[in-house]
Design a protein around this motif. Structure first.
Motif, PDB file in Angstrom:
ATOM      1  N   LEU A   1      -1.591   8.379   3.711  1.00 11.46           N
ATOM      2  CA  LEU A   1      -1.611   7.898   3.689  1.00 11.46           C
ATOM      3  C   LEU A   1      -2.858   7.282   4.011  1.00 11.46           C
ATOM      4  O   LEU A   1      -3.402   5.688   3.844  1.00 11.46           O
ATOM      5  CB  LEU A   1      -0.682   7.271   5.431  1.00 11.46           C
ATOM      6  CG  LEU A   1       0.985   7.922   5.317  1.00 11.46           C
ATOM      7  CD1 LEU A   1       1.079   6.970   6.364  1.00 11.46           C
ATOM      8  CD2 LEU A   1       1.616   7.286   3.687  1.00 11.46           C
ATOM      9  N   ALA A   2      -3.938   8.132   4.919  1.00 11.33           N
ATOM     10  CA  ALA A   2      -5.287   7.735   4.570  1.00 11.33           C
ATOM     11  C   ALA A   2      -5.339   7.461   3.056  1.00 11.33           C
ATOM     12  O   ALA A   2      -6.562   6.053   3.437  1.00 11.33           O
ATOM     13  CB  ALA A   2      -5.293   8.869   5.413  1.00 11.33           C
TER      14      ALA A   2
ATOM     15  N   ASP B   1     -16.952   3.250  -5.335  1.00 12.20           N
ATOM     16  CA  ASP B   1     -16.023   3.592  -3.788  1.00 12.20           C
ATOM     17  C   ASP B   1     -14.399   4.517  -4.607  1.00 12.20           C
ATOM     18  O   ASP B   1     -14.645   5.469  -3.583  1.00 12.20           O
ATOM     19  CB  ASP B   1     -15.567   2.787  -2.987  1.00 12.20           C
ATOM     20  CG  ASP B   1     -16.915   1.524  -2.386  1.00 12.20           C
ATOM     21  OD1 ASP B   1     -18.123   2.829  -1.644  1.00 12.20           O
ATOM     22  OD2 ASP B   1     -16.779   0.321  -2.448  1.00 12.20           O
ATOM     23  N   SER B   2     -13.657   4.134  -5.022  1.00 10.53           N
ATOM     24  CA  SER B   2     -12.671   4.796  -5.254  1.00 10.53           C
ATOM     25  C   SER B   2     -13.036   6.056  -5.998  1.00 10.53           C
ATOM     26  O   SER B   2     -12.354   7.140  -5.265  1.00 10.53           O
ATOM     27  CB  SER B   2     -12.019   3.807  -6.193  1.00 10.53           C
ATOM     28  OG  SER B   2     -11.277   2.401  -6.114  1.00 10.53           O
TER      29      SER B   2
ATOM     30  N   VAL C   1       0.669  -1.154   0.196  1.00 11.57           N
ATOM     31  CA  VAL C   1       0.242   0.111   0.212  1.00 11.57           C
ATOM     32  C   VAL C   1       0.434   1.311   0.329  1.00 11.57           C
ATOM     33  O   VAL C   1       0.756   2.160  -1.036  1.00 11.57           O
ATOM     34  CB  VAL C   1      -0.981   0.177   1.427  1.00 11.57           C
ATOM     35  CG1 VAL C   1      -1.172   1.419   1.235  1.00 11.57           C
ATOM     36  CG2 VAL C   1      -1.946  -1.155   0.689  1.00 11.57           C
ATOM     37  N   LEU C   2       2.211   1.300   0.663  1.00 11.45           N
ATOM     38  CA  LEU C   2       2.436   2.684   0.647  1.00 11.45           C
ATOM     39  C   LEU C   2       3.848   2.792   0.000  1.00 11.45           C
ATOM     40  O   LEU C   2       3.963   4.070  -0.297  1.00 11.45           O
ATOM     41  CB  LEU C   2       4.075   2.049   2.506  1.00 11.45           C
ATOM     42  CG  LEU C   2       3.129   2.186   3.265  1.00 11.45           C
ATOM     43  CD1 LEU C   2       4.253   1.850   3.820  1.00 11.45           C
ATOM     44  CD2 LEU C   2       1.948   3.515   3.754  1.00 11.45           C
ATOM     45  N   LYS C   3       4.265   1.424  -1.099  1.00  8.14           N
ATOM     46  CA  LYS C   3       4.700   1.647  -2.473  1.00  8.14           C
ATOM     47  C   LYS C   3       6.132   2.496  -2.404  1.00  8.14           C
ATOM     48  O   LYS C   3       7.036   2.110  -1.317  1.00  8.14           O
ATOM     49  CB  LYS C   3       4.037   2.059  -3.163  1.00  8.14           C
ATOM     50  CG  LYS C   3       2.819   1.067  -3.821  1.00  8.14           C
ATOM     51  CD  LYS C   3       2.116   1.888  -4.699  1.00  8.14           C
ATOM     52  CE  LYS C   3       0.748   0.423  -5.183  1.00  8.14           C
ATOM     53  NZ  LYS C   3      -0.010   1.039  -6.210  1.00  8.14           N
TER      54      LYS C   3
ATOM     55  N   ALA D   1      -7.911   3.434  -0.419  1.00  7.88           N
ATOM     56  CA  ALA D   1      -8.347   3.538  -1.986  1.00  7.88           C
ATOM     57  C   ALA D   1      -7.534   1.826  -2.008  1.00  7.88           C
ATOM     58  O   ALA D   1      -7.804   1.065  -2.766  1.00  7.88           O
ATOM     59  CB  ALA D   1      -7.158   4.458  -2.505  1.00  7.88           C
ATOM     60  N   HIS D   2      -6.555   1.121  -0.698  1.00  5.87           N
ATOM     61  CA  HIS D   2      -6.373  -0.038  -1.532  1.00  5.87           C
ATOM     62  C   HIS D   2      -6.908  -1.084  -0.738  1.00  5.87           C
ATOM     63  O   HIS D   2      -7.809  -2.100  -1.205  1.00  5.87           O
ATOM     64  CB  HIS D   2      -5.232  -0.062  -0.707  1.00  5.87           C
ATOM     65  CG  HIS D   2      -4.486  -2.141  -0.527  1.00  5.87           C
ATOM     66  ND1 HIS D   2      -3.942  -2.202  -1.487  1.00  5.87           N
ATOM     67  CD2 HIS D   2      -4.685  -2.617   0.030  1.00  5.87           C
ATOM     68  CE1 HIS D   2      -3.826  -3.630  -0.959  1.00  5.87           C
ATOM     69  NE2 HIS D   2      -4.203  -4.350  -0.100  1.00  5.87           N
TER      70      HIS D   2
END
Length: 521
Positions: free
Chosen positions: A395-396, A410-411, A14-16, A401-402
């Motif tokens: 980050l939220a 939703d996206s 998620v952080l990538k 998004a993930h």
């Protein structure tokens, strides 16, 4: 070297590209109880502090671990108050940085007993700014360290020895510092700077007049469209109540989701007025119900307080609308107070807790549920991670998004919400001031709330997005098919955030006169 677990793999995916200093999985998930209490106290009292701060316990151990901090930006693992300090304030140098310490913890009524002091990091720019009236000078790293050691009480000779330099070198350097900061003598500089720093830091960290941050935020978001007040019955707790829509309309009690205590729909207020509805929110994340007992005990205390408040506010039974994590709370309320509830409307109903085999494509949501079922001790750590992400809007947004990535609706909704400030502000406020509430949300989702729902006697409407990535539509439809007084309404082009996406449609379905029609497909 052992490979990282699926949980860590999901988090890092998620952080990538965000290079964050994630601690070990054990440190993330098995946070000691004292540190959990410290974190709750810290974020309730210091989230608005503009200076980097942390807490340390009686043994000098750091209490708050910022999992979203960049590498090298955290506090030392151990800081202790100098023994000779008698004023409550002291300066120390640790790991080549200067810290201001304050140990009068009695100034905070809610300070845990094990917390010994507050530490504030003083970077070179802050010291220079406090010393100069006009434009701040720039201190070189060696100048900053020398000044820091002098502020701790060392004389120039001792400071030079500590830094591994000659006295003559540091004597010349202190003259450069005096010239930069506009001071005539070393004594005058240290006296003035010590007073300036002490005053500035204490102004930042000492508790101010208590105010309701959540009420300030809801008023900032809705202005004159919200009526915010508190109701206290007998010796019960103060219950915050927010009202929207028609002042004397049909009452609706909203059990909000975990993300925020309100619905994010631009026409929410206008739609409520058009349908003659009095929409009432009790923001359970911010209720001052203490942490005594287990989740079941707190659930009953919340239910009792809500029942007294509702009975005071309304003369007729009300409609209970619940969204996502609010569903377990709402069905328990309806079961315990059948005379107060005429209908249940459940939007984005969560899955019933049951084992799910993890896959390579598991989401953070599934991974959290699996770990909770295997070891309840990690719930505090998982909350720590969730809140750490929630405090940083970027980050939220990535984390959510993930989680909702399999739902285009939703996206798109999240992209729109993060273009405005309110969702990010609510996420940060809940993370900072409702740590125990977040833990209760996760625990409540794991309990057998379906038994409460089956024990209710009122009509129930399920309002569910066709592409909900969190709660598969087939599972929730199966629940509705086994309830005698239930309708199931599928919403096309909607995901788990169905209430924000189709608020007007929910109101129309909710107010249909015939609630006994067969389940819709």
């Amino acid at each position: 070297m052992t490979s990282s677990s699926q949980f860590i793999q999901v988090v890092t995916s998620v952080l990538k590209k965000d290079a964050l200093a994630l601690p070990s999985e054990e440190a993330l998930l098995l946070q000691p109880q004292d540190e959990a209490l410290s974190a709750r106290f810290f974020y309730r009292n210091f989230s608005g502090c503009r200076l980097p701060a942390n807490l340390f316990d009686q043994q000098g151990k750091r209490q708050v671990h910022n999992v979203a901090a960049e590498s090298g930006d955290d506090f030392p693992p151990v800081i202790r108050m100098p023994e000779q300090s008698a004023s409550g304030c002291a300066f120390v140098v640790e790991e080549a940085r200067l810290y201001f310490l304050y140990d009068r913890m009695e100034r905070w009524a809610d300070a845990p007993d094990h917390v010994a002091l507050v530490a504030v990091r003083l970077d070179p720019e802050r010291i220079a700014a406090l010393a100069m009236q006009g434009e701040a000078a720039r201190l070189a790293p060696s100048e900053y360290l020398l000044l820091g050691h002098l502020l701790t009480g060392l004389d120039l000779k001792s400071a030079a020895a500590t830094l591994g330099a000659s006295y003559d070198t540091k004597r010349k350097q202190i003259q450069i510092i005096l010239d930069k900061l506009g001071a005539k003598t070393q004594t005058a500089l240290l006296r003035a700077l010590s007073l300036e720093i002490t005053g500035a830091v204490l102004d930042e960290i000492l508790p101010q007049q208590t105010q309701s941050r959540e009420t300030a935020l809801i008023k900032r978001q809705f202005g004159r469209d919200v009526i915010a007040h508190n109701i206290a019955i007998g010796d019960g707790p103060d219950i915050p109540v927010w009202e929207f829509g028609a002042r004397r309309g049909q009452p609706v009690l909203y059990f909000h989701s975990m993300l925020a205590p309100t619905v994010f729909h631009d026409e929410m207020v206008n739609l409520l007025k058009a349908h003659d509805l009095r929409w009432v929110i009790v923001p359970r994340h911010f209720l001052e119900l203490d942490g005594r007992g287990d989740i079941q005990a707190r659930l009953h205390r919340l239910t009792d307080a809500l029942a007294e408040t509702v009975d005071y506010l309304f003369d007729a039974p009300l409609i209970c609308v619940a969204e996502s994590a609010g569903v377990p709370w709402a069905v328990h309320f309806a079961k315990q107070n059948p005379d107060l509830v005429s209908r249940l409307v459940l939007a984005a109903t969560p899955q019933v807790s049951h084992p799910v085999e993890p896959t390579d494509n598991s989401t953070i949501f599934v991974e959290m549920s699996q770990r909770l079922r295997r070891d309840e001790r990690i719930i505090t750590g998982l909350t720590q991670i969730y809140n750490a992400f929630s405090r940083v809007p970027a980050l939220a947004q990535k984390g959510l998004a993930h989680m909702y990535r399999k739902s285009p609706a939703d996206s798109a909704c999240l992209d729109s919400l993060f273009q405005k400030p309110h969702l990010a502000e609510w996420l940060r406020l809940i993370a900072n001031h409702a740590t125990f509430a977040s833990i209760d949300e996760l625990k409540n989702l794991q309990r057998d709330w379906l038994s409460d729902l089956k024990a209710t006697s009122c009509e129930t409407l399920f309002f569910h997005g066709e592409e909900d990535p969190i709660s598969p539509i087939e599972d929730i439809q199966a629940i509705a098919e086994n309830l005698p007084e239930a309708r199931f309404h599928i919403v096309e082009n909607a995901g788990h955030l169905v209430l924000s996406q189709h608020f007007g449609s929910l109101l129309a379905q909710m107010l249909e006169a015939d609630a006994s029609q067969p389940i819709a497909n």
